[in-house]
Design a protein around this motif. Sequence first.
Motif, PDB file in Angstrom:
ATOM      1  N   LEU A 127       0.794  -1.124   0.046  1.00 44.76           N
ATOM      2  CA  LEU A 127      -0.210  -0.158   0.180  1.00 44.76           C
ATOM      3  C   LEU A 127       0.867   1.640  -0.055  1.00 44.76           C
ATOM      4  N   ALA A 128       2.239   1.074   1.041  1.00 49.31           N
ATOM      5  CA  ALA A 128       2.579   2.618   1.106  1.00 49.31           C
ATOM      6  C   ALA A 128       3.228   2.779  -0.453  1.00 49.31           C
ATOM      7  N   GLY A 129       4.123   0.961  -0.649  1.00 47.93           N
ATOM      8  CA  GLY A 129       4.741   2.096  -2.614  1.00 47.93           C
ATOM      9  C   GLY A 129       3.907   2.076  -3.463  1.00 47.93           C
ATOM     10  N   ALA A 130       2.210   0.923  -3.342  1.00 50.53           N
ATOM     11  CA  ALA A 130       1.425   2.139  -4.524  1.00 50.53           C
ATOM     12  C   ALA A 130       0.748   3.950  -3.986  1.00 50.53           C
ATOM     13  N   GLU A 131       1.178   4.508  -3.304  1.00 49.16           N
ATOM     14  CA  GLU A 131       1.252   5.641  -3.341  1.00 49.16           C
ATOM     15  C   GLU A 131       2.082   6.553  -3.287  1.00 49.16           C
ATOM     16  N   VAL A 132       2.984   5.355  -3.412  1.00 49.47           N
ATOM     17  CA  VAL A 132       4.308   6.916  -3.665  1.00 49.47           C
ATOM     18  C   VAL A 132       4.364   6.864  -4.852  1.00 49.47           C
ATOM     19  N   ILE A 133       3.915   5.642  -5.021  1.00 51.26           N
ATOM     20  CA  ILE A 133       3.799   6.074  -7.129  1.00 51.26           C
ATOM     21  C   ILE A 133       3.388   6.664  -7.583  1.00 51.26           C
ATOM     22  N   ARG A 134       1.707   6.894  -7.167  1.00 52.45           N
ATOM     23  CA  ARG A 134       0.333   7.394  -7.382  1.00 52.45           C
ATOM     24  C   ARG A 134       0.623   9.008  -7.043  1.00 52.45           C
ATOM     25  N   SER A 135       1.641   9.608  -6.485  1.00 55.34           N
ATOM     26  CA  SER A 135       1.764  11.191  -5.825  1.00 55.34           C
ATOM     27  C   SER A 135       2.672  11.392  -7.175  1.00 55.34           C
ATOM     28  N   LEU A 136       4.288  10.321  -7.377  1.00 50.49           N
ATOM     29  CA  LEU A 136       4.770  10.432  -8.260  1.00 50.49           C
ATOM     30  C   LEU A 136       4.608  10.409  -9.525  1.00 50.49           C
ATOM     31  N   LEU A 137       3.924  10.161  -9.962  1.00 44.45           N
ATOM     32  CA  LEU A 137       3.045   9.604 -11.154  1.00 44.45           C
ATOM     33  C   LEU A 137       1.754  11.562 -11.131  1.00 44.45           C
ATOM     34  N   ARG A 138       1.314  11.930 -10.361  1.00 48.54           N
ATOM     35  CA  ARG A 138       0.438  12.636 -10.367  1.00 48.54           C
ATOM     36  C   ARG A 138       1.523  14.338 -10.569  1.00 48.54           C
ATOM     37  N   ASP A 139       1.926  14.061  -9.573  1.00 51.62           N
ATOM     38  CA  ASP A 139       3.518  15.142 -10.113  1.00 51.62           C
ATOM     39  C   ASP A 139       3.761  14.907 -11.722  1.00 51.62           C
ATOM     40  N   ALA A 140       4.441  14.416 -11.976  1.00 54.99           N
ATOM     41  CA  ALA A 140       4.749  13.528 -13.280  1.00 54.99           C
ATOM     42  C   ALA A 140       3.535  13.951 -14.672  1.00 54.99           C
ATOM     43  N   LEU A 141       2.182  13.975 -14.079  1.00 54.42           N
ATOM     44  CA  LEU A 141       0.580  14.282 -15.157  1.00 54.42           C
ATOM     45  C   LEU A 141       0.847  15.206 -14.704  1.00 54.42           C
ATOM     46  N   ALA A 142       0.510  16.800 -13.819  1.00 55.76           N
ATOM     47  CA  ALA A 142       0.946  18.145 -14.059  1.00 55.76           C
ATOM     48  C   ALA A 142       0.390  18.677 -14.437  1.00 55.76           C
ATOM     49  N   ASP A 143       0.409  18.611 -15.766  1.00 55.10           N
ATOM     50  CA  ASP A 143       0.452  19.584 -17.033  1.00 55.10           C
ATOM     51  C   ASP A 143      -0.403  18.758 -18.356  1.00 55.10           C
ATOM     52  N   ARG A 144      -1.167  16.849 -17.767  1.00 51.01           N
ATOM     53  CA  ARG A 144      -2.036  16.749 -18.225  1.00 51.01           C
ATOM     54  C   ARG A 144      -3.036  16.969 -18.191  1.00 51.01           C
ATOM     55  N   ALA A 145      -4.174  16.144 -19.088  1.00 49.51           N
ATOM     56  CA  ALA A 145      -5.613  16.976 -18.877  1.00 49.51           C
ATOM     57  C   ALA A 145      -5.721  15.000 -18.408  1.00 49.51           C
ATOM     58  N   ILE A 146      -5.828  15.184 -17.347  1.00 52.30           N
ATOM     59  CA  ILE A 146      -6.399  13.223 -16.522  1.00 52.30           C
ATOM     60  C   ILE A 146      -7.312  13.852 -15.950  1.00 52.30           C
ATOM     61  N   ASP A 147      -8.663  13.034 -15.181  1.00 55.92           N
ATOM     62  CA  ASP A 147      -9.259  12.350 -14.501  1.00 55.92           C
ATOM     63  C   ASP A 147      -8.407  12.063 -13.286  1.00 55.92           C
ATOM     64  N   GLU A 148      -9.007  11.679 -12.440  1.00 56.68           N
ATOM     65  CA  GLU A 148      -8.831  10.519 -10.885  1.00 56.68           C
ATOM     66  C   GLU A 148      -8.982   9.615 -11.638  1.00 56.68           C
ATOM     67  N   GLU A 149      -9.633   8.760 -12.287  1.00 54.07           N
ATOM     68  CA  GLU A 149      -9.845   7.091 -12.620  1.00 54.07           C
ATOM     69  C   GLU A 149      -8.915   6.943 -13.371  1.00 54.07           C
ATOM     70  N   ALA A 150      -8.127   8.130 -14.278  1.00 59.16           N
ATOM     71  CA  ALA A 150      -7.255   7.471 -15.630  1.00 59.16           C
ATOM     72  C   ALA A 150      -6.257   7.147 -14.729  1.00 59.16           C
ATOM     73  N   LEU A 151      -5.926   8.403 -13.679  1.00 61.02           N
ATOM     74  CA  LEU A 151      -4.256   8.029 -12.984  1.00 61.02           C
ATOM     75  C   LEU A 151      -4.450   6.953 -12.376  1.00 61.02           C
ATOM     76  N   HIS A 152      -5.616   7.167 -11.695  1.00 63.93           N
ATOM     77  CA  HIS A 152      -5.343   5.473 -10.710  1.00 63.93           C
ATOM     78  C   HIS A 152      -5.282   4.746 -12.043  1.00 63.93           C
ATOM     79  N   ARG A 153      -5.885   4.423 -12.755  1.00 63.24           N
ATOM     80  CA  ARG A 153      -5.433   3.079 -14.063  1.00 63.24           C
ATOM     81  C   ARG A 153      -3.525   3.911 -14.289  1.00 63.24           C
ATOM     82  N   GLU A 154      -3.380   4.656 -14.548  1.00 65.27           N
ATOM     83  CA  GLU A 154      -2.053   4.075 -14.379  1.00 65.27           C
ATOM     84  C   GLU A 154      -0.961   4.165 -13.532  1.00 65.27           C
TER      85      GLU A 154
END
Length: 220
Positions: A127-154
Amino acid sequence: MSKRANPDVRREQVADAVIEEIAAHGIRSVTLARISARTGLAIGSIRHYFGDTVREVMRFTLGVLMQRAARRAATMSDDPVARIVDVIAFTAPTSEQERRENIALVEYRVMARTDAELAADIAAMSLAGAEVIRSLLRDALADRAIDEEALHREALLLVALIEGFSFSSALFSAPLHEADVRAVVTATMQRLRDAYPPSEKAVEGAAGTPEAAEESRSYS
């Protein structure tokens, strides 16, 4: 070994012996007798530090494995996309020692499927590892049009990539090559970013740059 050896050093020595035993013969082969043979410590000494059963030794070793995996990602790039590449590359077993530790961790995870006590520790780590990846991915896609559901899948895609490196490495007789891991993750991140258009905020920001203004004047 000197009788005055640091207790933490002895515990770490025992953990290393457990890791080596798992890598060589599997997690079911670990016994106090085998640990004693690998460390040169008397079984009574091992019990002094861990109790009468091998159970506490196993739980301690799992903690050591998780700590070592976490310490690999100590330094990361300032760029959000490069940070994800760094984290996954540091997590992947790319040295012989990391390969053995990964084998042990994989066997712990398999054992946790039917062991409730180990399952709790493994679940917390995952769970901790998945949260780290999700947080990093949110930063990496901050300039992209992506919703929360798609972010979760990626994020799930990247976690699956990490799992793939881990489980496949456990079956290989040699560590992964860091250059290969980085190339795969870099290509994955490029395809992922290309799949989503720039956000309105990113477009507006780009339009306000001096380069964009100069380009606009050149066409007026």
